[in-house]
Design a protein around this motif. Sequence first.
Motif, short mmCIF file in Angstrom:
data_model
loop_
_atom_site.label_atom_id
_atom_site.label_comp_id
_atom_site.label_asym_id
_atom_site.label_seq_id
_atom_site.Cartn_x
_atom_site.Cartn_y
_atom_site.Cartn_z
N LEU A 49 22.40 -48.22 -0.02
CA LEU A 49 21.13 -47.78 0.58
C LEU A 49 20.96 -46.32 0.73
CD1 LEU A 49 20.98 -50.38 3.66
CD2 LEU A 49 19.84 -50.45 1.65
N ALA A 50 22.03 -45.66 1.08
CA ALA A 50 21.81 -44.06 0.93
C ALA A 50 21.81 -43.47 -0.30
CB ALA A 50 23.29 -43.79 1.46
N ALA A 51 22.32 -44.03 -1.30
CA ALA A 51 22.16 -43.64 -3.07
C ALA A 51 20.65 -43.99 -3.18
CB ALA A 51 22.99 -44.49 -3.78
N ASP A 52 20.07 -45.10 -2.53
CA ASP A 52 18.55 -45.26 -2.99
C ASP A 52 17.73 -44.16 -2.11
OD1 ASP A 52 16.67 -46.77 -4.26
OD2 ASP A 52 16.39 -48.05 -2.55
N GLY A 53 18.33 -43.24 -1.30
CA GLY A 53 17.63 -42.26 -0.68
C GLY A 53 16.94 -42.48 0.80
N ARG A 54 17.73 -43.78 1.41
CA ARG A 54 17.45 -44.16 2.66
C ARG A 54 18.65 -43.33 3.81
NH1 ARG A 54 15.89 -48.83 -0.12
NH2 ARG A 54 14.09 -49.67 0.58
N ARG A 55 17.89 -43.16 4.77
CA ARG A 55 18.67 -42.75 6.07
C ARG A 55 19.32 -44.24 6.74
NH1 ARG A 55 16.58 -40.19 11.67
NH2 ARG A 55 18.69 -40.08 12.83
N VAL A 56 20.58 -44.18 6.63
CA VAL A 56 21.33 -45.44 7.30
C VAL A 56 22.13 -45.09 8.36
CG1 VAL A 56 22.93 -47.28 6.96
CG2 VAL A 56 21.85 -46.03 4.95
N VAL A 57 21.68 -45.59 9.68
CA VAL A 57 22.16 -45.53 10.91
C VAL A 57 23.05 -46.65 11.43
CG1 VAL A 57 21.66 -44.58 13.34
CG2 VAL A 57 20.26 -44.12 11.55
N VAL A 58 24.14 -46.43 11.48
CA VAL A 58 25.16 -47.51 11.67
C VAL A 58 25.75 -47.38 13.14
CG1 VAL A 58 26.99 -48.94 10.83
CG2 VAL A 58 25.56 -47.95 9.45
N SER A 59 26.02 -48.32 14.16
CA SER A 59 26.66 -48.11 15.40
C SER A 59 27.76 -49.31 15.37
CB SER A 59 25.89 -48.09 16.60
OG SER A 59 25.34 -49.44 16.71
N GLY A 60 28.70 -49.02 15.81
CA GLY A 60 29.79 -50.11 16.10
C GLY A 60 31.25 -49.37 16.87
N THR A 61 31.78 -50.27 17.45
CA THR A 61 33.22 -49.80 18.12
C THR A 61 34.30 -49.81 17.14
OG1 THR A 61 34.66 -50.32 20.02
CG2 THR A 61 33.94 -52.25 18.87
N ASP A 62 34.93 -48.69 17.39
CA ASP A 62 35.89 -48.49 16.23
C ASP A 62 37.26 -49.08 16.58
OD1 ASP A 62 36.34 -46.72 18.31
OD2 ASP A 62 36.94 -45.00 17.29
N GLN A 63 37.74 -49.60 17.56
CA GLN A 63 38.94 -50.12 18.07
C GLN A 63 38.64 -51.69 18.49
OE1 GLN A 63 41.45 -47.96 20.70
NE2 GLN A 63 40.37 -45.86 20.08
N THR A 64 39.65 -52.36 18.10
CA THR A 64 39.78 -53.84 18.69
C THR A 64 40.66 -53.56 20.58
OG1 THR A 64 42.08 -53.95 18.40
CG2 THR A 64 40.33 -54.58 16.77
N PHE A 65 40.69 -54.48 20.94
CA PHE A 65 40.95 -54.59 22.31
C PHE A 65 42.56 -54.36 22.46
CE2 PHE A 65 42.57 -58.91 21.37
CZ PHE A 65 43.59 -59.04 22.08
N ARG A 66 43.15 -54.39 21.07
CA ARG A 66 44.61 -53.89 21.05
C ARG A 66 44.76 -52.57 20.88
NH1 ARG A 66 43.85 -58.48 17.93
NH2 ARG A 66 44.99 -60.36 18.51
N GLY A 67 43.72 -51.69 20.79
CA GLY A 67 43.58 -50.27 20.57
C GLY A 67 43.73 -50.16 18.78
N GLU A 68 43.57 -51.00 18.07
CA GLU A 68 43.75 -50.84 16.50
C GLU A 68 42.42 -50.77 15.95
OE1 GLU A 68 47.76 -53.66 16.41
OE2 GLU A 68 46.00 -54.55 15.82
N PRO A 69 42.45 -50.26 14.68
CA PRO A 69 41.25 -50.01 13.91
C PRO A 69 40.39 -51.43 13.93
CG PRO A 69 42.88 -48.66 12.90
CD PRO A 69 43.64 -49.65 14.04
N TYR A 70 38.88 -51.22 14.22
CA TYR A 70 38.15 -52.34 14.12
C TYR A 70 37.36 -52.22 12.59
CZ TYR A 70 35.69 -56.24 16.54
OH TYR A 70 35.06 -57.65 16.77
N HIS A 71 37.74 -52.77 11.84
CA HIS A 71 37.14 -52.79 10.59
C HIS A 71 36.00 -53.41 10.61
CE1 HIS A 71 40.76 -50.95 9.09
NE2 HIS A 71 41.47 -51.93 9.65
N PRO A 72 34.94 -52.94 9.77
CA PRO A 72 34.79 -51.78 8.64
C PRO A 72 34.45 -50.47 9.11
CG PRO A 72 32.94 -53.03 8.55
CD PRO A 72 33.65 -53.69 9.60
#
Length: 205
Positions: free
Chosen positions: A107-130
């Motif tokens: 989408l960004a390569a197509d010239g769009r502004r992409v706004v993404v939100s999300g938590t970066d950690q699980t309840f274990r304190g580990e990375p929350y992919h992606p």
Amino acid sequence: MHAITNSGWVEVITGCMFSGKTEEMLRRLRRAEIAGQEVAAFSPAIDDRYGEESLGSHAGSTWRATVVENTVAGVRSIPEHLNGEQVVAIDEANFFPGELVDVCEELAADGRRVVVSGTDQTFRGEPYHPVPELVAVAEYVEKLQAICTQCGEPATRNQRLVDGEPAHYDDPTVVVGAEEAYEARCRNCHEVRRDAPVDAATRER
């Protein structure tokens, strides 16, 4: 935020629960709308807290959104829902599979502004992919903090509670028959039990 060019870009808004991620996203979308830009927003089908066709914040703000399945096919369908919108917003990115990174890049390569939100950690304190992968490819990243419910310090972690007690590391996503809740906590107050897990059928009430 960004120089006026013909290129698109990716913005990531992250942090723990209750830190105002979606509220910040909605603020940016309102500003885009005021600037005369068309906006398309998307949310995962798994998150129905604010209605089936809207994304919303804990502060009560909402925005009409297209609900897509949190599957590879669902993520891949996002570009198909677009009709020339310059701004694409994707909420609760942590509920989507890793293919979301490729879609945002496209989408960004197509010239769009992409706004993404999300938590970066699980309840274990580990990375929350992606989300960590999105942070790596984004042009702009903002990490927000909440307030720790225990000590009042800045909070960066998600505290999961099962029947009022800190969740066990090996607990499943849903503990059948149990009451579950989440709090924002700082590093020092965040707890993850690692003792012998209690079978859900014998969990005390």
